[in-house]
Design an enzyme around this catalytic site. Sequence first.
Site, PDB file in Angstrom:
ATOM      1  N   ASP A 230       0.797  -0.847   0.164  1.00  0.00           N
ATOM      2  CA  ASP A 230       0.518  -0.366   0.240  1.00  0.00           C
ATOM      3  C   ASP A 230       1.304   0.982  -0.150  1.00  0.00           C
ATOM      4  O   ASP A 230       2.565   1.208   0.437  1.00  0.00           O
ATOM      5  CB  ASP A 230      -0.961  -0.184   0.993  1.00  0.00           C
ATOM      6  CG  ASP A 230      -2.231   0.778   1.286  1.00  0.00           C
ATOM      7  OD1 ASP A 230      -2.181   1.671   0.305  1.00  0.00           O
ATOM      8  OD2 ASP A 230      -2.532   0.283   2.159  1.00  0.00           O
TER       9      ASP A 230
HETATM   10  C1  BGC Z   1      -4.800   3.055   0.066  1.00  0.00           C
HETATM   11  C2  BGC Z   1      -4.739   2.453  -0.998  1.00  0.00           C
HETATM   12  C3  BGC Z   1      -4.540   3.533  -2.525  1.00  0.00           C
HETATM   13  C4  BGC Z   1      -3.087   4.112  -2.073  1.00  0.00           C
HETATM   14  C5  BGC Z   1      -3.157   4.607  -3.117  1.00  0.00           C
HETATM   15  C6  BGC Z   1      -3.806   4.096   0.047  1.00  0.00           C
HETATM   16  O1  BGC Z   1      -3.118   5.456   0.624  1.00  0.00           O
HETATM   17  O2  BGC Z   1      -5.273   2.898   1.461  1.00  0.00           O
HETATM   18  O3  BGC Z   1      -6.563   1.706  -1.306  1.00  0.00           O
HETATM   19  O4  BGC Z   1      -5.120   1.942  -3.156  1.00  0.00           O
HETATM   20  O5  BGC Z   1      -3.682   4.528  -1.113  1.00  0.00           O
HETATM   21  O6  BGC Z   1      -3.431   5.858  -3.018  1.00  0.00           O
END
Ligand code: BGC
Length: 742
Positions: A230
């Site tokens: 993530d």
């Molecule tokens: C979120 C993800 C997301 C990523 C990119 C993270 O903070 O948890 O779900 O895909 O950011 O934006």
Amino acid sequence: MKQPEELVRQMTLEEKASLCSGEDFWHTKAVERLGIPQIMMSDGPHGLRTQKERVDQLGINESIEAICFPTGCALASSFDPKVMACLGENLAAEAQSEGVHTVLGPAVNIKRSPLCGRNFEYLSEDPLAAGKMAASYVKAMQAKGTGVSLKHFAANNQELCRMRVDEHISGRALREIYLANFEKVVKEASPWTIMCSYNRINGTYSSENTWLLTQVLRKEWGYTGIVMTDWGAMNRRTIALKAGLDLEMPSSHGETDKQIVKAVREGKLDEAFVDQTVVRMLAYIQKCLEGMPKETSPYDKNAHSELSGKLEEECAVLLKNKNNLLPLKKGMKLAVIGEFAKKPRYQGGGSSHIHSTKVVGALEAFDAMDIPYTYAKGFPYDEDKEDEKLFEEAINAAKDADIAIIFAGLPESFESEGFDRKDMELPACQNQLIARIAAVQPNIAVVLHNGSPVTIPWLDKVSSILEMYLGGQQVGTATVNLLTGKANPSGRLSETFPVRLEDTPCYLTYPGNGRTALYGEDIFVGYRYYEKKGIAVNFPFGFGLSYTTFTLSDLVLSNEEITDKDSLTVQVKIKNTGNRLGKEVVQLYVANPKDGEELRPLKELRDFAKVELKPQEEKTVAFTLGKRAFAYWEERLHDWYVPEGTYTICIGTSSKDIALQKKIHIKATTAIPFKVADTTTCADVWNYASNSGLLDDLLRRHGKDPTDPQEKATWVDMPLHSIVSFLPVSMEEIDELIQKLH
Ligand code: BGC
């Protein structure tokens, strides 16, 4: 591009390390010398958040215009894998027209508490429901050539300190609840990428968790794609690489690439780990390139927007409809109350936030259909403030009408990625207004816009409740089609609506202190908990009404007895007994034997099917159940295990409304291996050892009669080594007994 194995041989260590982290927020790095291009990703899961300029993650409004489809909480309520497939296919077309290779989603984390700020993106409290729906989305999107990123692996069930919180979860709860959803998608749909979660599980960050990323995901489930972090979920790069974490996102500005190179040069990291990741990355890049059409064409934004509304019609859940107040009757004088009718709350905040091409609210939809109404704002849109002038205006409008349609819900500031809700309440001003309108108008239909369950203090005061969830940019059209009966509600709750927050399974421990989160409710999540405890709920899992009626009949099982290696076919008939086209979700639960040694839920959802039926039409639905439908995770075997016993196949239209049941006896073909040690109890010896008479002999030698029930009760829970404390037996004698019992 050449084959991954060939390319990796031609790459320098620096080039290989460069593929292990992003170039920026949305791209992998290119290796131009070898013709390896960049890959582009965008957030999903229910629309594209594509940032063309390389702006940071917080530049939410700078993403390009796109279609906001219904969010996860709504989509899951369709209980229709075809809805998920349709979304997957159409999002792939949008992604390709924007040059996006991979859409970040679906998000399948389990709804452990109604308070989780991201519940609106997640699918269900039940792993089978979440897994089956997500698998359909993944298959459809990837079949069109666009990759997915199944997220967040695993147990990202709260927003509070999500980047560091340590989730304390038992092995069984992990396997049966928090991993089973991912397992289903991996095994059925082979996602090209998986995104690991920020949090720790039992002390280890997901990005560094060899057990999670290599043992379970790759070795046990056979996963072959890449694992990415993530955004910002990297901790120690080389440890993560060894654990099976391939791609760090977003960019580390070269920092962690250097760490990889240094660790290899210093002999601290075997280059084979780097090669393995790079081969996986190259295979992924290749799939992305092959999937992207040579010439991309723009998609039809209006058609996709309309589709968003059509999908939402399949998702909305009619929770209450006393005296069939809905659908609206022709000529009824309507009072429409609440600004959500004008400016619907149709999506959540955070990384899934879409810059929508347009938004259609219910007022616009009523106008488009030439349906007259009077409108009153009733309460402020985005805060909890009682305004007597607005109240009176709304009460007067309601008084003068045949029906008051009140649009209520959670303002965006109440729920979002990044924080959890503090309680389950709607703004108090909304509750107050509904109660006051109920005093002057007996016909009230409430339309709800929220991403997760709310308490409903006015439940007995209103006739109808239509749960639209956060229904995407055409939610207004879908709402009006459902209110007027142009569409027939067919959504069913993929989560329980509890009466009070205090009733919820993890009330005592959610979300913890930000350092640790104790999953004390264990496998008893959602309906598994409410049923076991006999706690009344407002609306059970799987529940939803229709404007027509259905009858289930003729439940037939292929066998009365099977072994745990066989499969069982279940057939049942469903008939539309009303006079409107409608859809019902036939739900199959398996009730576990009551007298087993291990704690188990009363029953568990094992399959479902959504069926469309014309008036008076009847169809047969068939399900095939394998071992997993009866099994629990047995720590001693480190495997799924079906205890011998009588199970009940329950067919119904919610976890509470079971119409038909039949018993099936299952014979176990495997036994839990029994190893005798000094901590083995006498009960274990009597239950499992073939030569347990040896223990009886020892007791008899010392004047104890193991056939006397009262005498026996003294010994059942006694570990063998403790016998020496109560009888004049030597440790040598106990050791000898253990040897012989073996
Ligand atoms: C979120 C993800 C997301 C990523 C990119 C993270 O903070 O948890 O779900 O895909 O950011 O934006």
